[in-house]
Design a protein around this motif. Structure first.
Motif, PDB file in Angstrom:
ATOM      1  N   SER A 254      12.182  41.219 -12.059  1.00 32.85           N
ATOM      2  CA  SER A 254      11.549  40.508 -13.182  1.00 32.85           C
ATOM      3  C   SER A 254      10.636  39.378 -12.715  1.00 32.85           C
ATOM      4  O   SER A 254       9.690  39.012 -13.407  1.00 32.85           O
ATOM      5  CB  SER A 254      12.633  39.940 -14.102  1.00 32.85           C
ATOM      6  OG  SER A 254      13.399  38.972 -13.400  1.00 32.85           O
ATOM      7  N   VAL A 255      10.919  38.836 -11.526  1.00 29.08           N
ATOM      8  CA  VAL A 255      10.194  37.652 -11.050  1.00 29.08           C
ATOM      9  C   VAL A 255       8.720  37.961 -10.805  1.00 29.08           C
ATOM     10  O   VAL A 255       7.851  37.138 -11.041  1.00 29.08           O
ATOM     11  CB  VAL A 255      10.848  37.118  -9.751  1.00 29.08           C
ATOM     12  CG1 VAL A 255      10.128  35.863  -9.250  1.00 29.08           C
ATOM     13  CG2 VAL A 255      12.316  36.819  -9.982  1.00 29.08           C
ATOM     14  N   THR A 256       8.466  39.167 -10.330  1.00 34.07           N
ATOM     15  CA  THR A 256       7.102  39.473  -9.884  1.00 34.07           C
ATOM     16  C   THR A 256       6.298  40.288 -10.904  1.00 34.07           C
ATOM     17  O   THR A 256       5.221  40.773 -10.578  1.00 34.07           O
ATOM     18  CB  THR A 256       7.155  40.277  -8.563  1.00 34.07           C
ATOM     19  OG1 THR A 256       7.970  41.436  -8.789  1.00 34.07           O
ATOM     20  CG2 THR A 256       7.747  39.455  -7.438  1.00 34.07           C
ATOM     21  N   ARG A 257       6.817  40.473 -12.101  1.00 33.97           N
ATOM     22  CA  ARG A 257       6.070  41.299 -13.060  1.00 33.97           C
ATOM     23  C   ARG A 257       4.755  40.615 -13.444  1.00 33.97           C
ATOM     24  O   ARG A 257       4.716  39.390 -13.631  1.00 33.97           O
ATOM     25  CB  ARG A 257       6.869  41.552 -14.359  1.00 33.97           C
ATOM     26  CG  ARG A 257       8.124  42.356 -14.269  1.00 33.97           C
ATOM     27  CD  ARG A 257       8.163  43.338 -13.133  1.00 33.97           C
ATOM     28  NE  ARG A 257       7.128  44.348 -13.188  1.00 33.97           N
ATOM     29  CZ  ARG A 257       6.573  44.917 -12.123  1.00 33.97           C
ATOM     30  NH1 ARG A 257       6.910  44.569 -10.906  1.00 33.97           N
ATOM     31  NH2 ARG A 257       5.670  45.848 -12.273  1.00 33.97           N
ATOM     32  N   PRO A 258       3.687  41.402 -13.580  1.00 35.21           N
ATOM     33  CA  PRO A 258       2.422  40.795 -14.011  1.00 35.21           C
ATOM     34  C   PRO A 258       2.525  40.297 -15.457  1.00 35.21           C
ATOM     35  O   PRO A 258       3.365  40.741 -16.230  1.00 35.21           O
ATOM     36  CB  PRO A 258       1.414  41.952 -13.898  1.00 35.21           C
ATOM     37  CG  PRO A 258       2.229  43.189 -13.890  1.00 35.21           C
ATOM     38  CD  PRO A 258       3.579  42.842 -13.351  1.00 35.21           C
ATOM     39  N   ARG A 259       1.635  39.375 -15.767  1.00 34.29           N
ATOM     40  CA  ARG A 259       1.630  38.725 -17.086  1.00 34.29           C
ATOM     41  C   ARG A 259       1.578  39.734 -18.237  1.00 34.29           C
ATOM     42  O   ARG A 259       2.264  39.606 -19.232  1.00 34.29           O
ATOM     43  CB  ARG A 259       0.396  37.828 -17.097  1.00 34.29           C
ATOM     44  CG  ARG A 259       0.376  36.801 -18.127  1.00 34.29           C
ATOM     45  CD  ARG A 259      -0.860  35.932 -17.962  1.00 34.29           C
ATOM     46  NE  ARG A 259      -1.152  35.348 -19.242  1.00 34.29           N
ATOM     47  CZ  ARG A 259      -0.425  34.397 -19.799  1.00 34.29           C
ATOM     48  NH1 ARG A 259       0.601  33.903 -19.166  1.00 34.29           N
ATOM     49  NH2 ARG A 259      -0.724  33.943 -20.994  1.00 34.29           N
ATOM     50  N   SER A 260       0.753  40.787 -18.069  1.00 35.01           N
ATOM     51  CA  SER A 260       0.593  41.756 -19.160  1.00 35.01           C
ATOM     52  C   SER A 260       1.931  42.451 -19.473  1.00 35.01           C
ATOM     53  O   SER A 260       2.268  42.670 -20.640  1.00 35.01           O
ATOM     54  CB  SER A 260      -0.458  42.810 -18.784  1.00 35.01           C
ATOM     55  OG  SER A 260      -0.085  43.417 -17.562  1.00 35.01           O
TER      56      SER A 260
END
Ligand SMILES: NC(=O)c1ccc[n+]([C@@H]2O[C@H](COP(=O)([O-])OP(=O)(O)OC[C@H]3O[C@@H](n4cnc5c(N)ncnc54)[C@H](OP(=O)(O)O)[C@@H]3O)[C@@H](O)[C@H]2O)c1
Length: 327
Positions: A269-275
């Motif tokens: 979850s930490v690295t998910r892109p903003r979109s």
């Protein structure tokens, strides 16, 4: 001045306490948020107790999540008075976090809180619920649908587990909950589990290929349980793995992957892109009525977060903890 939990390092280890901090000490950032609610995730409990190497610099305000209202902003996309939330981005690990009445962060880390979700409910969901939604979205991208078959959720009485069950049930899946706390059967069935499985059945070392039982799984515990889950997924099925509450190891072989075509999807979850974050929260807003947050969540005060962290790591907390940072 504002109140926060502060973790400081001493010669004999680290210590967390609730304390008052001057606004001038807030870290660099272009947006200051008046925090209305935070939460205690597994990672926060590791940070507060020092049981895991989460904190990268001291002193640190823990808390990987917060929700509140923008107090000041030099960020072009964010206005004073807007309701915002934050998950991850290293906040509570290397940048002062959410177990606090105030935070100063980079504007691009914030997303607008969906209208349907109050700040308290955003934190009842927190990174745990947002990760549950990321797992569901990953399974859907893979092609899973309610007609594919039963879905297993491990660590069912925990935060990610509970919200995963409620989400899957709302989407029409038949859900099997695996738990080490059979006494929570009524709670788990109330969230939407059709069957409750004692996790002992999955905890012993097992063969790499076992009886095919479930079309898919959301695994929050890792280790031997994840190995046994992969060994018991139906051919061409899928597992979304997001947690390590049992352990970081993964004692299996390639057999489930090459002989049954099992697919293992890693969720971070930490690295998910903003979109993707915005989409996950949009869907959480859409699902809010079915998440059963009042069943899943207990509200605690900021000062209680330190003792609750120990209880959480000892598996004594059911579901989610929302933290009222003003008390
Ligand atoms: N990848 C990501 O981005 C991400 C995001 C959020 C969380 N996580 C991880 O996901 C995991 C779950 O987080 P959470 O917030 O749901 O934590 P949680 O509320 O503490 O839940 C963890 C659950 O795992 C089960 N469990 C605990 N110890 C166990 C053991 N020794 N063996 C087997 N099962 C055990 C318990 O469920 P039962 O009593 O029902 O068995 C417990 O309630 C953690 O490892 C966390 O770090 C990862």
């Amino acid at each position: 001045m504002f109140n926060a939990i502060l973790i400081e390092q001493h010669e004999r280890g680290q210590r967390a306490c609730k304390t008052e901090i001057a606004d001038e000490r807030l870290p660099a950032g272009d947006v200051t948020v008046r925090i209305e609610a935070s939460t205690l995730n597994y990672k926060d409990a590791l940070a507060i107790t020092g049981k895991g190497p989460i904190v990268r610099s001291f002193p640190m305000i823990p808390g990987i999540d917060f929700a509140g209202t923008v107090e000041s902003s030099d960020h072009p996309g964010i206005k004073v008075g807007e309701r915002v939330l934050l998950n991850g981005w290293g906040v509570g690990e290397q940048h002062w976090g959410g177990l606090s009445e105030k935070a100063r962060v980079r504007g691009e880390w914030l997303i607008k809180t969906p209208d349907e979700i109050s700040s308290r409910d955003a934190m009842a969901i927190g990174t745990a619920g947002y990760t549950a939604m990321l797992c569901v979205m990953a399974l859907e991208r893979f092609g899973l649908s309610p007609t594919s078959g039963d879905v297993l959720v491990t660590g069912a009485s925990g935060g990610v587990g509970g919200i995963s069950i409620a989400l899957l049930k709302q989407l029409g899946y038949r859900v099997i909950a695996a738990t080490g706390r059979p006494t929570e059967e009524t709670y788990l069935r109330g969230l939407g589990a059709s069957e409750v499985l004692d996790r002992k059945q999955l905890a012993e070392p097992g063969k790499p290929l076992q009886k095919e039982r479930w079309a898919a799984a959301i695994d929050t515990v890792g280790s031997r349980i994840l190995a046994n889950v992969c060994a018991s997924i139906k051919a061409d099925g899928v597992v979304a793995a997001c947690g390590m509450a049992q352990g970081l190891d993964f004692p299996t072989s390639v057999a489930p992957f090459i002989l049954r075509g099992i697919n293992l999807l890693g969720i971070n979850s930490v690295t998910r892109p903003r979109s993707e974050r915005i989409e996950a929260w949009r869907r959480l807003g859409q699902s809010i009525g079915g998440l059963q947050l009042d069943q899943v969540t207990r509200d605690i005060d900021l000062a209680d977060a330190i003792d609750a962290a120990k209880d959480l790591l000892e598996g004594k907390i059911r579901g989610r903890l929302a933290v009222n940072v003003q008390r």
